[in-house]
Enzyme design. Structure first.
Site, PDB file in Angstrom:
ATOM      1  N   ASP A  37      42.346  35.255   1.868  1.00 41.18           N
ATOM      2  CA  ASP A  37      42.076  33.813   1.791  1.00 41.18           C
ATOM      3  C   ASP A  37      41.122  33.562   0.629  1.00 41.18           C
ATOM      4  O   ASP A  37      41.120  34.326  -0.331  1.00 41.18           O
ATOM      5  CB  ASP A  37      41.518  33.303   3.124  1.00 41.18           C
ATOM      6  CG  ASP A  37      41.957  31.870   3.432  1.00 41.18           C
ATOM      7  OD1 ASP A  37      41.559  30.978   2.679  1.00 41.18           O
ATOM      8  OD2 ASP A  37      42.694  31.659   4.407  1.00 41.18           O
ATOM      9  N   HIS A  66      42.689  33.530  -2.545  1.00 41.02           N
ATOM     10  CA  HIS A  66      43.032  32.144  -2.873  1.00 41.02           C
ATOM     11  C   HIS A  66      42.081  31.536  -3.895  1.00 41.02           C
ATOM     12  O   HIS A  66      42.077  30.326  -4.094  1.00 41.02           O
ATOM     13  CB  HIS A  66      43.043  31.289  -1.607  1.00 41.02           C
ATOM     14  CG  HIS A  66      44.106  31.679  -0.629  1.00 41.02           C
ATOM     15  ND1 HIS A  66      44.287  31.037   0.569  1.00 41.02           N
ATOM     16  CD2 HIS A  66      45.042  32.661  -0.663  1.00 41.02           C
ATOM     17  CE1 HIS A  66      45.284  31.602   1.232  1.00 41.02           C
ATOM     18  NE2 HIS A  66      45.746  32.593   0.506  1.00 41.02           N
TER      19      HIS A  66
END
Length: 427
Positions: free
Chosen positions: A250, A273
């Site tokens: 993430d 991310h």
């Protein structure tokens, strides 16, 4: 995924309030609180060898019944060692020598009597994989003035053994798992040199704290691990994140509401991310975000590079301002530069109204490298509250083939490269 994170943080607020009320302390009504367990594990009181109110010294965990066999739950022994150090005056040190220490959930609670507590971590802490034993997080530190965690050790959440129970990646129901390390209401926090491995959920969450240094860390989880953010900060001020390597499933770093005066430098991010501000605007009465500097960082094969994301249909206006990105290297990043004010994860954003989060005074300078596709710059701002003073200059990010694709919607530029000015003038 951010909807799940929002639910998780609301759950943790309830835990914090319950804990504080149970201990007759004023409840801190904070958004996105990372919260403590309602009860400490048995054995927190009456520590053998604890010298209440004694002088500062060194507290070796072996002296508190801790066993480095990787099998015995050492939570009671760790709490005894913490109580001894917390009751000492001066600047005590807790020493965790090399070895494998299994631990269930532990809350390290202040305030403490001394000036500063240091935890010298050279061993490996192994998080229990019994999810039923967790009320919220794994290792939580709260209400402490002066805390340092340093060493060559590892905090291993053993998430790989629990991720299969989370069906997010296959489209099933997402579950809220324990965060590995949570620091809440800390004044003067340093975490340096250690490794965080395979968290069940976030690796590190710092909430409502000030004067924070996170440096020379290694934070690692597989690219497909669910919700394993590297570092999340929210409601914090005076934070430095430096010389740290993060690769997760993430955000490498996410900056939440109420955060100001942050320096992120020398960070190597990827996979993951990217480095994100937000998401913002999910809840009512969120606080502004300002004075964030990101410089001298490298992002490699991340889905986003430098991202600002705000919800549609946000209930209360807020502002993001004075954000400065400088000297950033992209290596095959999908969206190197992105402002997304139509953020709506999983189609759950409470409506389709334009965002009223104000994005102003954002500077991108000296961003270079390569993108994974043609989308090098995406500035997708709100029609109701357009972005203003967006400076985008010295951008040299090359797509794999052909011209770069620049998206510019509802954006008022300041200083900008000619190609970006041209794209924005057409919208």
């Amino acid at each position: 995924m951010m909807y799940l994170k929002s639910v998780a943080l609301l759950f943790l607020i309830v835990c914090t309030v319950n804990f504080q009320e149970a201990n007759s302390k004023p409840a801190a009504k904070k958004e996105d609180s990372p919260a403590a367990s309602a009860e400490a594990p048995a054995g927190a009181e009456g520590a053998a060898g604890a010298k209440k109110g004694g002088a500062a010294g060194t507290f070796n965990i072996e002296d508190f019944g801790v066993v480095a066999d990787g099998k015995t739950d050492n939570a009671p022994g760790f709490l005894k060692a913490w109580k001894a150090a917390c009751d000492a005056t001066g600047s005590p040190t807790i020493v965790i020598a090399k070895g494998d220490y299994l631990l269930g959930p532990v809350v390290f609670e202040g305030p403490c009597k001394g000036d500063h507590i240091t935890i010298q971590l050279d061993g490996t802490l192994l998080g229990s994989t019994n999810l039923a034993s967790y009320k919220s997080n794994w290792l939580q530190f709260q209400h402490i003035d002066g805390l340092t965690i340093t060493g060559t050790g590892t905090v291993d959440g053993q998430g790989a053994k629990t991720w299969p129970e989370n069906k997010c990646k296959s489209g099933g129901a997402c579950k809220v798992f324990p965060m590995s390390m949570v620091f809440a209401f800390i004044k003067g926090l340093t975490v340096r040199g250690i490794t965080s491995l395979n968290s069940k959920y976030f690796h590190i969450n710092v909430f409502s704290s000030e004067n924070v240094e996170l440096s020379k860390l290694t934070i690692t989880a597989p690219e497909d691990s669910p919700n394993t953010d590297g570092i999340h900060i929210g409601d914090d001020t005076n934070v430095t994140i430096a010389d740290t390597t993060i690769g997760t499933g993430d955000d490498c770093i996410s900056v939440g509401p109420g955060t100001s005066k942050v320096l992120i430098t020398g960070v190597k991010c990827g996979p993951g991310h990217g480095i994100s501000i937000g998401s913002l605007g999910r809840y009512a009465n969120e606080k502004d975000v300002s004075d964030i500097t990101v410089k001298g960082c490298t992002l490699t094969k991340t889905t986003n590079g430098l991202r600002i994301k705000t919800y549609q249909s946000n209930p209360t206006p807020l502002e993001v301002s004075k954000i400065h990105y400088e000297d950033i290297t992209m290596d095959h990043v999908t969206y190197p530069i992105i402002i997304d004010q139509q953020y709506c994860p999983n189609g759950k954003c409470g409506g389709t109204a334009e965002s009223t989060v104000k994005v102003v005074d954002i500077t991108y300078q000296g961003i270079k490298g390569t993108s994974a596709d043609a989308n090098t710059v995406v500035l997708r701002c709100s029609a109701k509250n357009p972005c203003e003073q967006i400076d985008v200059s010295g951008i040299n990010v090359k797509p794999p083939g052909g011209p770069a694709n620049i998206t510019c919607v509802n954006t008022k530029l300041g200083t900008a490269d000619a190609s970006i000015k041209s794209a924005c003038s057409e919208n």
